[in-house]
Scaffold this active site. Structure first.
Site, short mmCIF file in Angstrom:
data_model
loop_
_atom_site.label_atom_id
_atom_site.label_comp_id
_atom_site.label_asym_id
_atom_site.label_seq_id
_atom_site.Cartn_x
_atom_site.Cartn_y
_atom_site.Cartn_z
CG HIS A 39 13.28 34.66 24.39
ND1 HIS A 39 14.69 34.86 25.30
CD2 HIS A 39 12.09 35.00 25.56
CE1 HIS A 39 14.10 34.26 26.51
NE2 HIS A 39 12.94 34.52 27.05
CG ASN B 186 15.42 32.47 30.68
OD1 ASN B 186 15.67 33.07 29.21
ND2 ASN B 186 14.98 32.65 31.41
#
Ligand code: HDE
Length: 703
Positions: free
Chosen positions: A91, A164
């Protein structure tokens, strides 16, 4: 310039004139400074010493060596040398914004957490949306899952919901996470591909990890090609607990639902956006917030008891499973609005440290083994990324309620604790912090027994039923995209046995899917299905898993591009512009020259973008308004033909006048309900709110 001044409203510096006088000795740098204008504060070293010359280092004569004693040079360069911190291991590429969360329905029955019981209170939040695999400088639009982290600065401390945009995960146990990530990241010997799962090591690992099959279906779907960050859903993935005043626990799954509806791009579009604008999503979020069109989501909960969980056809503690909305409906309890762009990317978006272990009284963990591993990992990763145990003192991480304890010292300690006492219990200080038995955090008292062993629960053994359910829940268009995504990704895999092994898995998901992929890969014969650990269940379709079914017919948050050139009809342009703006769209004028075009009435219309740098992939619908002469010129301009061809290929609505039709013809555009003549503005706006899915079979061969 104006905006920067409002963001940094520092007082001016009276000594400016002396400074400027000396500028004359510095060649044209001094002149340029004067041209820049404005009133400025003193430029200083890190130690606060005013700097007289920021253009030249200290040297012995005009052509002599630079002197070691130049502490001003050393201060500046040394700080610069250390500007980067390690990027996140996953990420790394992310976009963040400030905002608030507002509760609309009290959850008092289920939790004592004030943020979930006090209706109407606005709690500040910071959200960061990210891709997973690429580095910090990678593109915004690869095929990838998006992270969706929210830090709620509640009155009871920080609560982080680190989610997510897909509701399930690849693996069931945290111990497999480093392998998964090593497999998807660029291959270690060659350092490519960047930000892509389409390579051997990823599919090698996946094809040997049956538990990943459900999430793989999501990864191959259009969910991983979002149109905008404000058009994704968010899922906490794991079950958490809500705990009320009576210490009663209810399981909960958290969902974010975008106000603008769910929308994705097509694969070919995403690939071309990457070339046109690497920062497509970040720029869109920035521009939306600057324009006051704030991204917004609903927070919804799925609440269920242990008894209800026991009746589900799978184990809710298994992160590769979701609970269909048709079985446990979503309850909308609040909204989140992102309304402020950070002042500084590094200080806020880069330094923000999320951690699923950051919870508050009234919320607790479940035994999901993936979640349990995450509780360790995030804190640990921040220590290496931010370098000190005191990272919670960085403003973006600091709680907005007082923090008081006996923790002391450590690198980069910013606080100056007073007094003699740094321990507890003590009798030497009347105002040192004490535990608060009632309001303080108490873990839910769950009774657990068991043998100590490395084992996976049998209730986690079904790896295909929900993968199949996901596939059969999709529209035919989405199924074709999924099959084509498998073909694309596996065609990048060099090893035949990996491609075959994947098809063997897909036979357990859906026969038709497996055959389409096998055909698309040119496999001579379809391999045999792999043996499933447990019988595969025929679960009912869940239409809530579609994207097309969840798209909203709206132009809010969408953009319309109008291609013009010299001689274009001003009325036609204004008619479309007005209607698109009224429907809530952004409108951009594109012309062969950035200076604009001279319209038929002799007026000059400024352009927002130059044709070659502003392709139609950046818009949701386009209009082509051209004079006969200009259309003849643009027939020789590849960018103009591509503008039309891509809009058609990406299933967008197109309206064109007589001149524009010339380009449409050259680009091979065939008439369908999304191709409209100028004048039929209402029909164009209605068509612009959706995509022409039926057109797709005429523009590309899908698997
Ligand atoms: Fe993460 N994950 N993760 N993850 N994750 C990180 O923490 C990890 C997982 C998610 O915007 C890291 O601060 C493990 C699931 C997001 O800053 C790291 C496991 C979900 C972000 C880490 C998972 C997520 C991260 C890297 C398996 C969805 C970005 C940098 C047990 C529910 C946070 C960092 C941000 C980041 C570990 C699986 C979401 C290494 C061990 C499941 C949105 O700690």
């Amino acid at each position: 310039m104006k905006k920067d001044q409002t963001r940094n409203p520092k007082k001016s510096n009276q000594k400016k004139d002396i400074y400027l006088e000396e500028e004359s000795q510095k060649g044209n740098a001094g002149e340029l400074h004067q041209m820049a204008g404005g009133k400025h504060p003193d430029l200083t070293t890190s130690e606060g010493v005013p700097i007289s010359d920021n253009q030249n280092s200290l040297r012995l004569g005009p052509t002599g060596p630079t002197l070691l004693e130049d502490f001003i040079l050393r201060d500046k360069i040394t700080h610069f040398d250390h500007e980067r911190i390690p990027e996140r291991i996953v990420h790394a590429r992310g976009t963040g914004a400030h905002g608030f969360f507002e509760l609309t329905e009290s959850m008092e029955k289920f939790t004592k957490a004030k943020i979930l019981t006090e209706v109407g209170v606005k709690t500040p939040v910071f959200a960061r949306i990210s891709t997973v695999a690429g580095g910090a400088g990678s593109i915004d639009t690869p095929r990838d899952i998006r992270g969706f982290s929210v830090k709620f600065y509640t009155q009871e401390g920080n609560w982080d919901l680190v989610s997510n945009n897909v509701p399930v995960f690849f693996i069931q146990d945290a111990i497999k996470f480093p392998d998964l990530i090593h497999a998807v990241k660029m291959e270690p010997d060659r350092a490519f591909p960047q930000a892509s799962s389409a390579h051997d090591t990823f599919w090698d690992f996946i094809s040997l990890t049956p538990e990943s099959m459900h999430t793989i279906m999501w990864l191959m779907s259009d969910r991983t090609l979002p149109r905008a960050l404000s058009m994704i859903e968010g899922f906490g993935v794991h079950s958490f607990r809500l705990v009320n005043e009576e210490n009663k626990s209810t399981f909960v799954k958290f969902h974010w639902r975008p106000k603008l509806g769910l929308q994705s791009t097509l694969w070919d579009e995403a690939v071309k956006i990457a070339g046109a604008d690497q920062d497509f999503h970040r720029r869109n979020m920035f521009e939306s917030i600057e324009a006051g069109k704030f991204p917004e989501w609903e927070l919804a909960l799925q609440l269920f008891t242990q008894e209800e969980a026991d009746k589900l056809p799978f184990d809710h503690l298994d992160a590769t499973k979701l609970i269909p909305e048709e079985l446990i409906p979503l309850k909308v309890i609040g909204r989140m609005v992102l309304n402020r762009w950070p002042d500084n990317f590094f200080a806020e978006t880069e330094q923000v440290a999320f951690c699923p272990a950051n919870i508050i009284p009234g919320i607790d963990f479940s035994n999901d083994p993936l979640l349990q591993g995450r509780l360790l990992s995030y804190q640990d990763t921040q220590l290496s990324r931010l370098g000190t145990v005191n990272f919670h003192q960085i403003p973006i991480n600091a709680p907005k309620r007082p923090v008081d304890n006996h923790q002391r010292d450590g690198q980069m300690q910013m606080g100056v604790p007073k007094g003699r006492v740094a321990y507890e219990p003590n009798s030497l200080s009347e105002n040192s912090p004490r535990e608060t038995q009632m309001q303080g955090f108490r873990s839910f008292e769950a009774s657990e027994t068991g043998e100590k062993m490395r084992i996976r629960s049998k209730s986690f053994s079904d790896h295909y039923s929900q993968a199949r359910q996901f596939y059969i829940s999709q529209t035919a268009y989405e199924q074709a995209h999924i099959a084509s995504a498998f073909v694309f990704e596996l065609s990048k895999v060099e090893h035949l046995h990996i491609r075959e092994r994947m098809v063997s898995h897909l036979l357990n998901v859906d026969d038709d899917l497996a055959k389409r992929v096998a055909k698309g890969l040119g496999l001579d014969k379809v391999p045999k299905a792999l043996k499933a650990e447990v019988p595969i269940k025929k679960l009912d379709p869940s239409p809530a898993l579609q994207i097309i079914g969840k798209m909203k017919k709206t132009l809010l948050g969408r953009a319309v591009g109008i291609l013009i050139a010299d001689g274009s009809d001003p009325e036609a342009i204004m008619d479309i512009k007005k209607a698109a703006l009224a429907a809530g769209a952004d409108v951009k004028i594109i012309a062969p020259k950035v200076g604009g075009a001279k319209l038929a009435d002799g007026s000059l219309m400024a352009a927002d973008g130059q044709l070659a740098g502003t392709p139609s992939v950046l818009f949701d619908a386009v209009a082509i308004i051209l004079s006969d002469d200009s259309s003849k010129v643009l027939l020789k301009e590849g960018a103009a033909i591509d503008f039309v061809r891509d809009a058609f290929g990406h299933l967008k609505a197109i309206t064109a006048d007589k001149g524009g039709q010339v380009l449409l013809k050259k680009a091979g555009v065939k008439k369908d309900p999304g191709i409209l003549e100028v004048g039929d503005t209402d029909a164009f706006i209605a068509a612009a709110m959706t995509r022409q899915w039926d057109r797709e079979k005429s523009v590309r061969i899908l698997a």
